[in-house]
Design a protein around this motif. Structure first.
Motif: not given
Length: 468
Positions: A392-399
């Protein structure tokens, strides 16, 4: 006008007063909250209560926090965050008084009250300090300093209270830490009532309108949803760890005749020491590295720390080392996530939004506790949740920031209007001071930069980080 030039720094008298009145009130409440922690499970065990029944108590606790606390704590946005902090102390004190009775139905009532107290405690204190910080026009670095000192102090308090609890139990039994905690909460409530000012979210609306506004914000910005899932996954793993670490360590001594061999007060103190070291690492990390970036590594390390009960179920040392690593990661995680919440969640509906974010966490915890899984299975679940938090943090980093919201922010800046929130807006506004926490703090604009451009860059930071 350059908004950054009007912000007060951590050397101002305004900051120093806010810093100390918050820490004193929060530390008093945290001392009351931490003192009984290392002997809650042990107290149940001393009453002759079986593990399934103990898990039922925790189900009651978190179920109360979910079904009652989610709605009651949202009232803090309407009637005041200080009011919410006071109610937290009142409910906790009431709950701990009931721990003096060994009857199952009384302990269930105690956990219902404690669940409501926990809902207020985990939302109102943070919402109060972030709102006070914004209202006093303090810069972003000062908020990081407050959070760092708060969590560092919490770690010290947890260490001291764990040691004190160890001696209190030897003197008067397992109920003494709970009774001393009641006194600490009463002192905390008196201090908060006298020295803290009140702040609010949306006072000119009602509960249903506040809920609708929060749903609109969550639907408008998927980053808040992803952030909430990261919180739900990791904090579920942490909460289950807090419940099951004691029986996991007890299993290691089943081959011996002495069940009281392990000094759980001292073990908890060691956990808190590692958590304290983690809070010290937070400030330099957040100053030079994006929070979303280093939290990915922290979640991975936390996952490694949880594998002990799965691979070495009867080996005390490997399990203890892994638990120490996990608590070190939690020490970094807590202030880091507070910073992310301060950026993504608007002040006006902060408590309500934080309550909504806690819903999937509480549901996950209820499912796990009602499953009555074995210790190894429970920790496999915790490992999986920690890995999901990392994803989830990987996704948040790129949103990116939603396009409609980015346009709204740009229009607001060009019209030179102050950042504000309205229940009629489709997209919430995030101030420039909040956005600055996404970038390494050693990166600053030159003195010749145009002030309007500087403000626009700060407002757009969260949406452009993935291009760096």
């Amino acid at each position: 006008m350059d908004e950054g030039s009007t912000l007060l720094t951590s050397t101002s008298s305004v900051f120093k007063r806010l810093h100390w009145i918050y820490l004193i009130g929060y530390f008093l409440a945290e001392a009351g909250n931490s003192l009984p922690n290392s002997y809650r499970y042990v107290l149940y065990d001393s009453y002759g209560i079986t593990r399934p029944t103990i898990e039922l108590f925790y189900v009651t606790f978190f179920g109360s926090s979910l079904f009652i606390g989610t709605f009651t704590t949202s009232l803090a946005d309407l009637y005041g965050r200080r009011w919410g902090c006071l109610l937290s102390g009142f409910f906790y004190a009431s709950s701990y008084i009931l721990f003096n009775f060994s009857l199952t139905w009384i302990l269930i009532i105690s956990n219902i009250i404690g669940g409501i107290a926990n809902a207020f405690y985990t939302t109102a204190f943070e919402a109060w300090i972030i709102q006070e910080h914004r209202e006093r026009l303090l810069d972003d670095q000062s908020l990081k300093l407050i959070l760092r000192n708060a969590y560092f102090g919490v770690a010290i308090i947890s260490i001291l209270t764990a040691i004190i609890a160890q001696f209190l139990v030897k003197i008067g039994g397992e109920t003494v830490p709970f009774n001393v905690a009641v006194v600490l909460f009463i002192i905390a409530m008196i201090f908060i009532r006298i020295f803290w000012s009140e702040n609010y979210g949306i006072r000119e609306t009602n509960v249903s309108t506040s809920f609708i506004s929060t749903f609109r914000i969550l639907r408008a910005d998927p980053r808040i949803i992803v952030l909430g899932l990261c919180i739900a996954f990791f904090e579920t793993a942490f909460a289950i760890f807090s419940i099951e670490c004691t029986p996991a360590l007890l299993i290691t001594q089943y081959r011996t005749a002495d069940r009281k061999l392990l000094p759980f007060g001292f073990i908890l103190a060691f956990f808190m020491i590692l958590g304290m070291l983690g809070t010290l690492v937070f400030y330099p990390l957040a100053k030079y590295i994006r929070i979303q970036s280093y939290l990915i590594i922290i979640f991975l390390l936390a996952t490694i720390g949880l594998i002990g009960p799965v691979i070495f179920p009867h080996s005390f040392i490997p399990i203890l080392i892994g638990f120490l690593l996990f608590n070190f990661c939690v020490g970094i995680y807590q202030p880091s996530m507070s910073m992310l919440r301060s950026v993504y969640i608007p002040d006006e509906i902060r408590v309500t939004a934080m309550c909504f974010i806690r819903v999937p966490q509480l549901i996950l915890m209820l499912i796990i506790l009602l499953g009555h899984f074995s210790i190894s299975t429970v920790f496999i679940i915790c490992i999986s949740l920690s890995l999901l938090a990392m994803i989830g943090m990987i996704l948040l980093r790129n949103l990116k920031m939603p396009q409609e919201r980015a346009c709204a922010v740009e229009a607001q800046i060009l019209l030179d209007k102050p950042s504000s929130f309205s229940i009629d807006l489709k997209y919430p506004q995030i101030s420039a001071t909040s956005s600055s926490s996404f970038i390494p703090q050693h990166t600053t604009n030159s003195a010749d930069d145009n002030s309007l451009t500087s403000t626009m860059i700060n407002e757009q930071t969260a949406s452009t980080l993935n291009e760096k």
